[in-house]
Design an enzyme around this catalytic site. Structure first.
Site, PDB file in Angstrom:
ATOM      1  N   TYR A 123     -40.966 -32.445  50.260  1.00 44.29           N
ATOM      2  CA  TYR A 123     -40.323 -33.396  51.185  1.00 44.29           C
ATOM      3  C   TYR A 123     -41.350 -34.399  51.724  1.00 44.29           C
ATOM      4  O   TYR A 123     -40.976 -35.373  52.361  1.00 44.29           O
ATOM      5  CB  TYR A 123     -39.654 -32.677  52.363  1.00 44.29           C
ATOM      6  CG  TYR A 123     -38.562 -31.704  52.001  1.00 44.29           C
ATOM      7  CD1 TYR A 123     -38.068 -31.609  50.700  1.00 44.29           C
ATOM      8  CD2 TYR A 123     -38.011 -30.857  52.958  1.00 44.29           C
ATOM      9  CE1 TYR A 123     -37.084 -30.696  50.375  1.00 44.29           C
ATOM     10  CE2 TYR A 123     -37.021 -29.952  52.641  1.00 44.29           C
ATOM     11  CZ  TYR A 123     -36.569 -29.863  51.341  1.00 44.29           C
ATOM     12  OH  TYR A 123     -35.590 -28.947  51.024  1.00 44.29           O
ATOM     13  N   LYS A 177     -42.013 -24.673  51.420  1.00 39.60           N
ATOM     14  CA  LYS A 177     -41.696 -24.200  50.062  1.00 39.60           C
ATOM     15  C   LYS A 177     -42.741 -24.646  49.046  1.00 39.60           C
ATOM     16  O   LYS A 177     -43.294 -25.745  49.150  1.00 39.60           O
ATOM     17  CB  LYS A 177     -40.326 -24.728  49.613  1.00 39.60           C
ATOM     18  CG  LYS A 177     -39.223 -24.553  50.641  1.00 39.60           C
ATOM     19  CD  LYS A 177     -37.844 -24.905  50.098  1.00 39.60           C
ATOM     20  CE  LYS A 177     -36.830 -25.037  51.230  1.00 39.60           C
ATOM     21  NZ  LYS A 177     -36.824 -26.346  51.882  1.00 39.60           N
ATOM     22  N   HIS A 213     -39.533 -22.846  45.793  1.00 41.99           N
ATOM     23  CA  HIS A 213     -38.475 -23.859  45.934  1.00 41.99           C
ATOM     24  C   HIS A 213     -37.405 -23.762  44.834  1.00 41.99           C
ATOM     25  O   HIS A 213     -36.212 -23.817  45.120  1.00 41.99           O
ATOM     26  CB  HIS A 213     -39.122 -25.246  45.950  1.00 41.99           C
ATOM     27  CG  HIS A 213     -38.308 -26.296  46.639  1.00 41.99           C
ATOM     28  ND1 HIS A 213     -38.878 -27.345  47.305  1.00 41.99           N
ATOM     29  CD2 HIS A 213     -36.968 -26.461  46.780  1.00 41.99           C
ATOM     30  CE1 HIS A 213     -37.929 -28.115  47.825  1.00 41.99           C
ATOM     31  NE2 HIS A 213     -36.757 -27.597  47.508  1.00 41.99           N
ATOM     32  N   ASP A 219     -36.825 -26.364  58.614  1.00 43.08           N
ATOM     33  CA  ASP A 219     -36.987 -26.222  57.167  1.00 43.08           C
ATOM     34  C   ASP A 219     -37.654 -27.460  56.582  1.00 43.08           C
ATOM     35  O   ASP A 219     -37.142 -28.570  56.708  1.00 43.08           O
ATOM     36  CB  ASP A 219     -35.603 -26.058  56.517  1.00 43.08           C
ATOM     37  CG  ASP A 219     -35.715 -25.840  55.016  1.00 43.08           C
ATOM     38  OD1 ASP A 219     -36.102 -24.729  54.616  1.00 43.08           O
ATOM     39  OD2 ASP A 219     -35.443 -26.787  54.241  1.00 43.08           O
TER      40      ASP A 219
HETATM   41  N1  NAP Z   1     -33.900 -25.571  48.762  1.00 45.50           N
HETATM   42  C1  NAP Z   1     -33.418 -26.652  48.232  1.00 45.50           C
HETATM   43  O1  NAP Z   1     -33.463 -26.858  47.011  1.00 45.50           O
HETATM   44  C2  NAP Z   1     -32.772 -27.669  49.119  1.00 45.50           C
HETATM   45  C3  NAP Z   1     -32.002 -28.692  48.556  1.00 45.50           C
HETATM   46  C4  NAP Z   1     -31.413 -29.614  49.424  1.00 45.50           C
HETATM   47  C5  NAP Z   1     -31.592 -29.509  50.809  1.00 45.50           C
HETATM   48  N2  NAP Z   1     -32.377 -28.501  51.320  1.00 45.50           N
HETATM   49  C6  NAP Z   1     -32.584 -28.356  52.794  1.00 45.50           C
HETATM   50  O2  NAP Z   1     -31.316 -28.263  53.407  1.00 45.50           O
HETATM   51  C7  NAP Z   1     -31.214 -29.262  54.426  1.00 45.50           C
HETATM   52  C8  NAP Z   1     -29.786 -29.695  54.606  1.00 45.50           C
HETATM   53  O3  NAP Z   1     -29.212 -30.164  53.388  1.00 45.50           O
HETATM   54  P1  NAP Z   1     -28.834 -31.708  53.137  1.00 45.50           P
HETATM   55  O4  NAP Z   1     -29.675 -32.577  54.011  1.00 45.50           O
HETATM   56  O5  NAP Z   1     -28.861 -31.908  51.674  1.00 45.50           O
HETATM   57  O6  NAP Z   1     -27.296 -31.790  53.544  1.00 45.50           O
HETATM   58  P2  NAP Z   1     -26.426 -31.529  54.859  1.00 45.50           P
HETATM   59  O7  NAP Z   1     -27.239 -30.950  55.941  1.00 45.50           O
HETATM   60  O8  NAP Z   1     -25.203 -30.833  54.391  1.00 45.50           O
HETATM   61  O9  NAP Z   1     -25.979 -33.002  55.263  1.00 45.50           O
HETATM   62  C9  NAP Z   1     -26.856 -33.924  55.833  1.00 45.50           C
HETATM   63  C10 NAP Z   1     -26.107 -35.256  55.989  1.00 45.50           C
HETATM   64  O10 NAP Z   1     -24.998 -35.074  56.859  1.00 45.50           O
HETATM   65  C11 NAP Z   1     -25.106 -35.952  57.996  1.00 45.50           C
HETATM   66  N3  NAP Z   1     -24.651 -35.177  59.150  1.00 45.50           N
HETATM   67  C12 NAP Z   1     -25.319 -34.205  59.829  1.00 45.50           C
HETATM   68  N4  NAP Z   1     -24.558 -33.682  60.800  1.00 45.50           N
HETATM   69  C13 NAP Z   1     -23.361 -34.335  60.743  1.00 45.50           C
HETATM   70  C14 NAP Z   1     -22.163 -34.234  61.480  1.00 45.50           C
HETATM   71  N5  NAP Z   1     -22.033 -33.357  62.479  1.00 45.50           N
HETATM   72  N6  NAP Z   1     -21.133 -35.063  61.144  1.00 45.50           N
HETATM   73  C15 NAP Z   1     -21.260 -35.965  60.137  1.00 45.50           C
HETATM   74  N7  NAP Z   1     -22.368 -36.091  59.396  1.00 45.50           N
HETATM   75  C16 NAP Z   1     -23.417 -35.285  59.687  1.00 45.50           C
HETATM   76  C17 NAP Z   1     -26.566 -36.366  58.064  1.00 45.50           C
HETATM   77  O11 NAP Z   1     -26.710 -37.660  58.569  1.00 45.50           O
HETATM   78  P3  NAP Z   1     -27.524 -37.962  59.953  1.00 45.50           P
HETATM   79  O12 NAP Z   1     -28.932 -37.541  59.734  1.00 45.50           O
HETATM   80  O13 NAP Z   1     -27.382 -39.449  60.104  1.00 45.50           O
HETATM   81  O14 NAP Z   1     -26.827 -37.197  61.039  1.00 45.50           O
HETATM   82  C18 NAP Z   1     -26.972 -36.338  56.581  1.00 45.50           C
HETATM   83  O15 NAP Z   1     -26.607 -37.547  55.952  1.00 45.50           O
HETATM   84  C19 NAP Z   1     -32.168 -30.361  53.934  1.00 45.50           C
HETATM   85  O16 NAP Z   1     -32.500 -31.258  54.971  1.00 45.50           O
HETATM   86  C20 NAP Z   1     -33.323 -29.538  53.443  1.00 45.50           C
HETATM   87  O17 NAP Z   1     -34.119 -29.100  54.529  1.00 45.50           O
HETATM   88  C21 NAP Z   1     -32.944 -27.586  50.488  1.00 45.50           C
END
Ligand code: NAP
Length: 276
Positions: free
Chosen positions: A51, A76, A109, A46
């Protein structure tokens, strides 16, 4: 071949039930981490124009020893490019940065209701799909009302709605709406950004009962809801663990207990959030 289960979209395409988020990786990091993720079993990635890492993501996909046709690349459309012609032009820029002949899944998005151009963008996305430049089209952060309007004005439903979803914000109503329309729910911030959620007592209890990590419990919760989580991790070991959620099953009581709390978002409200 990867062993991740798949979802069949309402356009007949199948996509993996699990993916990798890439925000906030930069190009260099995205190239390295996407390549490694694909080589260790991930098959859906994704990204988004906003980004600023589409180039790195595309390079990672090209460098991995996995056939292109096994990989689902999602990107997106940003808010500044809403509108019919602007969407077509923005897509071409994304495709060039990704270095791909086609994009697997293209999403709007954010709906930006005040700007009120998302229906025009949707018409452009339908055209991109008809031309074969995009396999599947969808939206992100759309409410049921926004989706009903797309259906009413174009007759075409999104295949996916990527929304904020985690046990602190389980979105029961919107998920039920999606199920009724055959739309796959994709979960962003599936780990609640890796903060308090992973220390929660209900999550910890389930983790202990199954001999897995809190992160695995939360990601398994998404799978049992029928959602498609896209956790971001730039750490190879956490990425491997995150994907390893298809060998155990939470009980219905555990599924319920994990989300039994006051709910709150970590991100913006789609009715008002503006991101260009
Ligand atoms: N459509 C939208 O508006 C929108 C908005 C926000 C995000 N997104 C997408 O969704 C993806 C995921 O969301 P997000 O990055 O906001 O949050 P997330 O995936 O819930 O959390 C990511 C965070 O958690 C840590 N992490 C990952 N696996 C872990 C584990 N097993 N144990 C402990 N910590 C862990 C990561 O650190 P490390 O990297 O150090 O492991 C990072 O700091 C984004 O990367 C993006 O592609 C889309």
């Amino acid at each position: 071949m990867s062993s991740i289960p798949t979802y069949t979209l309402n356009d007949g395409t199948t996509i993996p039930a699990f993916g990798l988020g890439t925000w906030p990786m930069d190009d260099t990091q995205a190239e390295r981490e996407v390549r490694d993720a694909l080589e260790t079993g991930y098959r859906l990635v994704d990204t988004a124009t906003n980004y600023r890492n589409e180039t790195g993501v595309g390079r990672g996909v090209a460098a991995a020893s996995v056939p292109r046709e096994e990989v689902v690349v999602t990107t997106k459309l940003p808010g500044r490019h809403h509108g019919y012609e602007k969407t077509l032009a923005s897509f071409e820029e994304s495709r060039a940065r990704l270095g791909l002949d086609y994009v697997d899944l293209y999403l709007i998005h954010w709906p930006l209701p005040r700007v009120d151009r998302y229906v025009d963008s949707w018409k452009a996305m339908i055209k991109l799909r008809e031309e074969g430049l995009v396999r599947s089209i969808g939206v992100s952060n759309f409410t049921a009302g926004h989706i009903e309007r797309l259906e009413k004005e174009t007759g075409v439903l999104p295949s996916v709605n990527q929304i904020e979803l985690h046990p602190f914000f389980p979105q029961d109503e919107l998920r039920a709406f999606h199920a009724g329309k055959g739309i796959v729910t994709e979960s962003w911030s599936p780990l609640g950004r890796g903060t308090a959620l992973l220390d929660d007592p209900a999550v910890a209890a389930a983790a202990e009962a199954h001999g897995v990590t809190p992160g695995q419990v939360v990601l398994r919760w998404h799978i049992q809801l029928g959602a498609l989580p896209i956790p971001k991790s730039a750490n190879a070991e956490r990425r491997r663990q995150n994907l390893d959620v298809f060998g155990f099953e939470l009980s219905p009581a555990q599924v319920e207990a994990i989300a039994d709390r006051p709910h709150r978002r970590v991100g913006g409200d789609p009715e008002t959030h503006e991101e260009f």
